[in-house]
Design a protein around this motif. Structure first.
Motif, PDB file in Angstrom:
ATOM      1  N   SER A 120      -9.131   3.309  -1.839  1.00  0.00           N
ATOM      2  CA  SER A 120      -9.960   2.600  -0.883  1.00  0.00           C
ATOM      3  C   SER A 120     -10.475   1.336  -1.561  1.00  0.00           C
ATOM      4  O   SER A 120     -11.190   1.408  -2.553  1.00  0.00           O
ATOM      5  N   ASN A 156      -9.494  13.744  -5.352  1.00  0.00           N
ATOM      6  CA  ASN A 156      -9.903  13.289  -4.027  1.00  0.00           C
ATOM      7  C   ASN A 156     -11.318  13.716  -3.641  1.00  0.00           C
ATOM      8  O   ASN A 156     -11.963  13.051  -2.854  1.00  0.00           O
ATOM      9  N   ARG A 206      -4.548  11.818  -9.578  1.00  0.00           N
ATOM     10  CA  ARG A 206      -4.028  13.165  -9.354  1.00  0.00           C
ATOM     11  C   ARG A 206      -3.767  13.790 -10.714  1.00  0.00           C
ATOM     12  O   ARG A 206      -2.797  13.449 -11.383  1.00  0.00           O
ATOM     13  N   ILE A 217      -1.335   5.013  -4.698  1.00  0.00           N
ATOM     14  CA  ILE A 217      -1.837   6.377  -4.640  1.00  0.00           C
ATOM     15  C   ILE A 217      -2.548   6.605  -3.313  1.00  0.00           C
ATOM     16  O   ILE A 217      -3.337   5.764  -2.871  1.00  0.00           O
ATOM     17  N   GLU A 218      -2.279   7.728  -2.715  1.00  0.00           N
ATOM     18  CA  GLU A 218      -2.951   8.086  -1.478  1.00  0.00           C
ATOM     19  C   GLU A 218      -4.438   8.265  -1.753  1.00  0.00           C
ATOM     20  O   GLU A 218      -4.831   8.872  -2.744  1.00  0.00           O
ATOM     21  N   GLY A 219      -5.263   7.705  -0.909  1.00  0.00           N
ATOM     22  CA  GLY A 219      -6.701   7.830  -1.068  1.00  0.00           C
ATOM     23  C   GLY A 219      -7.363   6.604  -1.686  1.00  0.00           C
ATOM     24  O   GLY A 219      -8.578   6.550  -1.786  1.00  0.00           O
ATOM     25  N   THR A 247      -0.146   1.917 -10.063  1.00  0.00           N
ATOM     26  CA  THR A 247      -1.135   1.548  -9.049  1.00  0.00           C
ATOM     27  C   THR A 247      -2.357   0.916  -9.700  1.00  0.00           C
ATOM     28  O   THR A 247      -2.882  -0.081  -9.203  1.00  0.00           O
ATOM     29  N   ARG A 298       0.800  -1.223   0.000  1.00  0.00           N
ATOM     30  CA  ARG A 298       0.000   0.000   0.000  1.00  0.00           C
ATOM     31  C   ARG A 298       0.838   1.281   0.000  1.00  0.00           C
ATOM     32  O   ARG A 298       0.389   2.302  -0.497  1.00  0.00           O
ATOM     33  N   ALA A 299       2.043   1.239   0.538  1.00  0.00           N
ATOM     34  CA  ALA A 299       2.882   2.433   0.606  1.00  0.00           C
ATOM     35  C   ALA A 299       3.245   2.941  -0.781  1.00  0.00           C
ATOM     36  O   ALA A 299       3.479   4.126  -0.965  1.00  0.00           O
ATOM     37  N   ASN A 300       3.269   2.052  -1.767  1.00  0.00           N
ATOM     38  CA  ASN A 300       3.619   2.446  -3.128  1.00  0.00           C
ATOM     39  C   ASN A 300       2.420   2.892  -3.942  1.00  0.00           C
ATOM     40  O   ASN A 300       2.560   3.279  -5.086  1.00  0.00           O
ATOM     41  N   LYS A 337       3.089   6.712 -11.291  1.00  0.00           N
ATOM     42  CA  LYS A 337       2.468   6.155 -10.090  1.00  0.00           C
ATOM     43  C   LYS A 337       1.006   5.769 -10.315  1.00  0.00           C
ATOM     44  O   LYS A 337       0.554   4.730  -9.836  1.00  0.00           O
ATOM     45  N   GLU A 338       0.251   6.601 -11.033  1.00  0.00           N
ATOM     46  CA  GLU A 338      -1.154   6.294 -11.271  1.00  0.00           C
ATOM     47  C   GLU A 338      -1.310   5.026 -12.106  1.00  0.00           C
ATOM     48  O   GLU A 338      -2.113   4.151 -11.787  1.00  0.00           O
TER      49      GLU A 338
END
Length: 185
Positions: free
Chosen positions: A43, A61, A86, A39-41, A108, A35-37, A104-105
């Motif tokens: 779920s 977000n 993002r 995207i934040e948010g 992920t 999960r650390a790698n 990253k997007e």
């Protein structure tokens, strides 16, 4: 032509290895360890039968928060996973798969799907559409991938970039009817 073919085969070795890591990493609890790698948010859905789950890719977000708050618990879990983006997605028209997966997007997105990419996916080696669909049902974490962007010019561009991304690197998802676009008023 032989040199070009050799160069193309060497170029995609890294992509094949990355795709296999995505397939292996999406099974069981290893998706939560990485999960650390992500995207934040993000779920995730929590239903036990993953084929009943849906992934919503949203623009930012703010709509992600609204969508998360609107989810209902059914059969002991949440059916919808929410992945906020993002800004605009990387335009992959002139980009090879290794560079695309550095984003990253995109990384992920394919990591949470868990089915690999065009170079190496769970349907590789299947002989029939039905056999490929059975493998997708077994390995995929979601049965539907819903692109949910705003009804403005930026939202339309993000939708088109995501569709092009899927058509270039995961055409098998489109062929099996797993990619949807939600149309907002």
């Amino acid at each position: 032509s032989k040199v070009n073919a050799l160069w193309d085969s060497k170029r995609s070795i890294g992509a094949v290895e990355k795709a296999q890591k995505m397939i292996d990493g999406a099974s069981g609890t290893s998706i939560y360890k990485s999960r650390a790698n992500m995207i934040e948010g993000f779920s995730d859905a929590t239903l036990r039968d993953r084929w009943d789950c849906e992934l919503y890719i949203v623009e930012g977000n703010s709509p992600a928060g609204s969508l998360k708050s609107g989810r209902k618990t059914i059969s002991g879990g949440l059916k919808e996973a929410v992945l906020p983006l993002r800004g605009k997605v990387l335009n992959v028209s002139d980009v090879d798969i290794n560079r695309a997966l550095e984003n990253k997007e995109i990384s992920t997105l394919f990591q949470v799907l868990g089915v690999g990419i065009q170079e190496n996916n769970v349907t590789t080696g299947t002989k029939t559409w039905e056999e490929a669909h059975e493998k997708l049902m077994k390995h995929s974490r979601y049965s539907k991938i819903c692109i949910s962007a705003d009804a403005d010019a930026d939202g339309q561009q993000i939708t088109m970039l995501l569709l092009y991304l899927f058509s270039k690197y995961a055409r098998f998802l489109i062929d099996h009817g797993m990619v949807y676009i939600s149309v907002s008023p």
